[in-house]
Write an enzyme that holds these catalytic residues in place. Sequence first.
Site, PDB file in Angstrom:
ATOM      1  N   ALA A 122       7.967 -45.412 -84.471  1.00 21.92           N
ATOM      2  CA  ALA A 122       7.147 -46.544 -84.027  1.00 21.92           C
ATOM      3  C   ALA A 122       7.869 -47.514 -83.078  1.00 21.92           C
ATOM      4  CB  ALA A 122       6.595 -47.268 -85.256  1.00 21.92           C
TER       5      ALA A 122
ATOM      6  N   ASP B 177       4.640 -47.287 -89.669  1.00 23.79           N
ATOM      7  CA  ASP B 177       4.044 -47.260 -88.320  1.00 23.79           C
ATOM      8  C   ASP B 177       3.059 -48.397 -88.111  1.00 23.79           C
ATOM      9  OD1 ASP B 177       4.998 -44.375 -88.817  1.00 23.79           O
ATOM     10  OD2 ASP B 177       4.724 -44.581 -86.657  1.00 23.79           O
TER      11      ASP B 177
HETATM   12  O1  MRU Z   1       5.333 -38.963 -85.705  1.00 20.00           O
HETATM   13  P1  MRU Z   1       6.581 -39.767 -85.668  1.00 20.00           P
HETATM   14  O2  MRU Z   1       7.810 -38.944 -85.713  1.00 20.00           O
HETATM   15  O3  MRU Z   1       6.583 -40.766 -84.535  1.00 20.00           O
HETATM   16  O4  MRU Z   1       6.524 -40.604 -87.016  1.00 20.00           O
HETATM   17  C1  MRU Z   1       7.547 -41.539 -87.274  1.00 20.00           C
HETATM   18  C2  MRU Z   1       7.447 -42.159 -88.611  1.00 20.00           C
HETATM   19  O5  MRU Z   1       6.515 -41.941 -89.342  1.00 20.00           O
HETATM   20  C3  MRU Z   1       8.492 -43.156 -88.971  1.00 20.00           C
HETATM   21  O6  MRU Z   1       8.702 -43.180 -90.355  1.00 20.00           O
HETATM   22  C4  MRU Z   1       8.036 -44.546 -88.517  1.00 20.00           C
HETATM   23  O7  MRU Z   1       7.685 -44.540 -87.174  1.00 20.00           O
HETATM   24  C5  MRU Z   1       9.062 -45.565 -88.742  1.00 20.00           C
HETATM   25  S1  MRU Z   1      10.367 -45.388 -87.564  1.00 20.00           S
HETATM   26  C6  MRU Z   1      11.462 -46.608 -87.749  1.00 20.00           C
END
Ligand code: MRU
Length: 347
Positions: A46, A235
Site C-alpha cells: 500500500a 491496505d
Molecule cells: O497485493 P499486494 O502485494 O500489494 O498486497 C500488499 C499487502 O496486503 C500488504 O500487507 C499491505 O499493503 C501492507 S504493506 C506495508
Amino acid sequence: MDVLRWEKRQLLLLDQTLLPHRIEYLTCTHYRDVAEAISLLQVRGAPAIGIAAAYGYALAALNYQEGKGGTLEDYLKKAAEELGDTRPTAVNLHWALEQMNRVYQTVKDKALDEVREYLLEAAKGIHTDELRLEERIAEFGSSLIPKGARILTYCNTGALATAGWGTALGIVRTAHEQGKEVKVYVSETRPVLQGARLTAWELHQAGIPYKLITDNMAGYLFRQNKVDLVLVGADRIAANGDFANKIGTYNLAVLAGFHNCPFYVAAPSSTIDLDIDTGEEIPIEMRDPQEVRMVGSQLITIEGCPVLNPSFDVTPHQLVTAIITEKGIIKPPYDLVKIFTKEGVSR
Ligand code: MRU
C-alpha cells in the site's frame, strides 16, 4: 537497495515480480508505465504504490506537451484517474494522488517548468515523509514486542512494500536491531506468494531468524503454542478500525482471537480512510484467475478451471488488539476520527 528511485527525469522501480531470483529495475518515463507497473504488481504494497503514483503524477506533468490540445489540468486529471484505477483497495494510492492534486491547485498559475518542479518535489516529499513515519511506527511497535517473541506475519510489509523501512516488518527489523532476538514465521501468502518470495528474502538479507510455512500451517502453530503475536500491515483502515489486508489475513485474526494471541496491525496514516465508517465499504480488488491456477509458470489445475480470486479480505476491529501508527499505539475502542485528520500525514 532502493525500491523506488527518481533518477534523471525517470522513475526506477525494483521489479518485484522477479524477486527473489532476479534483481532488475524497470524504467518509467511515462505515467502509463507507472500505472502498468502497479497493475502488474511490479511495485506493490500500500505505501509503495502510493509513492509510485505520486511520482507517476509528477511524470505526467513532464509528459504533457504544451500546445498539443487540452490543458495541463485536464491531462493531470486523466493521469490521476488512470493511476487511481489500477488497484482499488489500498487507499494510499488515492491519498497520494489527492495530495499531488492539492499541490497542483496551489501552483497551477506558475510557469509550466516551475509547476513540474513543484510536483516532483511534492512526490519526493511524500516519499521521504512516509519513510520518517515508518521509523516512528517501528519504534512504537517494537515496544510491544517481548524479548524472544515468535511472530507470525503475512504477505510482505517490509522495505519492498513501503518507502524503505516497512510497517509490520519494519517493527520486526527494529525489534531485531534492539537485540530482542525475535523469530518470525512467514506465511507464504498464496496466490502471489509475497511471503515466500519477498518477506523471506528481506528477512534473509537482514539476518533475522525465520521459518517459511504454507498458509494452511498457521492453525498447527497456534495449537502448538508457537506464536506469541501476529503482526500484519493494512491496505485500508476504516474509521471504526476494521481493515483490509491481503487475502488470508482474516483467517489469522480468527485463529489469533480463538487462541488469545495478540493481533497487531501496523500502518501509516495514509492507510486510514476516514471517509468510510466500517470495513463493509472497502472495495475489494478481484484479480486475474490465472494467479490461482498457476504457481509461477506452472499450471496446477485444469486449464480454464473456474476460480475466485479476491486479493484482500476485511478483518473486523473486534479481532484487533491494537493499531500501530506513527501517532502511537491505538487500542480499542477505535474511533480514528478523533485521532486523524482527513488530510492524513501531519508534516
Ligand atoms: O497485493 P499486494 O502485494 O500489494 O498486497 C500488499 C499487502 O496486503 C500488504 O500487507 C499491505 O499493503 C501492507 S504493506 C506495508
